[in-house]
Design an enzyme around this catalytic site. Structure first.
Site, PDB file in Angstrom:
ATOM      1  N   HIS A  76       0.884   0.459   1.795  1.00  0.00           N
ATOM      2  CA  HIS A  76       1.378  -0.904   1.979  1.00  0.00           C
ATOM      3  C   HIS A  76       0.298  -1.920   1.598  1.00  0.00           C
ATOM      4  O   HIS A  76       0.589  -2.908   0.909  1.00  0.00           O
ATOM      5  CB  HIS A  76       1.810  -1.118   3.438  1.00  0.00           C
ATOM      6  N   GLN A  78      -2.222  -1.565  -0.487  1.00  0.00           N
ATOM      7  CA  GLN A  78      -2.417  -1.568  -1.933  1.00  0.00           C
ATOM      8  C   GLN A  78      -1.259  -2.280  -2.637  1.00  0.00           C
ATOM      9  O   GLN A  78      -1.471  -3.059  -3.568  1.00  0.00           O
ATOM     10  CB  GLN A  78      -2.563  -0.134  -2.451  1.00  0.00           C
ATOM     11  N   HIS A  80       0.671  -4.586  -1.320  1.00  0.00           N
ATOM     12  CA  HIS A  80       0.537  -5.993  -0.945  1.00  0.00           C
ATOM     13  C   HIS A  80      -0.485  -6.682  -1.848  1.00  0.00           C
ATOM     14  O   HIS A  80      -0.243  -7.778  -2.354  1.00  0.00           O
ATOM     15  CB  HIS A  80       0.108  -6.052   0.525  1.00  0.00           C
TER      16      HIS A  80
END
Length: 103
Positions: A76, A78, A80
């Site tokens: 998540h 990465q 994001h």
């Protein structure tokens, strides 16, 4: 030294801040406030640079033999960060376009 989880949350924080500043920069350009748009874009860049430095530290640790546990939270973070980087790049293009079409 931070735990891996703390680093992941820092990635999410800086990525989110960078994305928010980039979106605010687009809104400022849309209103014709180009100096503010560029200032916000610089802030977005600073946030994303901070996230990139954290990411690089994780990569260096892994290259040095310290394994990184890939959790859903890491994925998540990465995702994001990469999304935020894309938004910043697009914001730069939008600002340039708004500057061209504004009389």
């Amino acid at each position: 030294m931070q735990t891996q989880e703390q680093t992941i949350f820092q990635l999410i924080l800086h990525g989110g801040n960078g994305r928010s500043y980039a979106m605010e920069a687009i809104a400022a350009a849309k209103q014709g406030e180009f100096a503010e748009a560029h200032r916000l874009l610089e802030r977005a860049g600073a946030e994303l640079q901070a996230a990139h430095e954290l990411q690089t530290a994780l990569l260096q640790q892994e290259a040095g033999g310290q394994s990184t546990v890939v959790t859903l939270l890491m994925v998540h973070a990465q995702d994001h960060l990469m999304t935020a980087m894309t938004v910043k790049e697009l914001a730069s293009e939008f600002i340039e376009l708004y500057e061209r079409i504004t009389p």
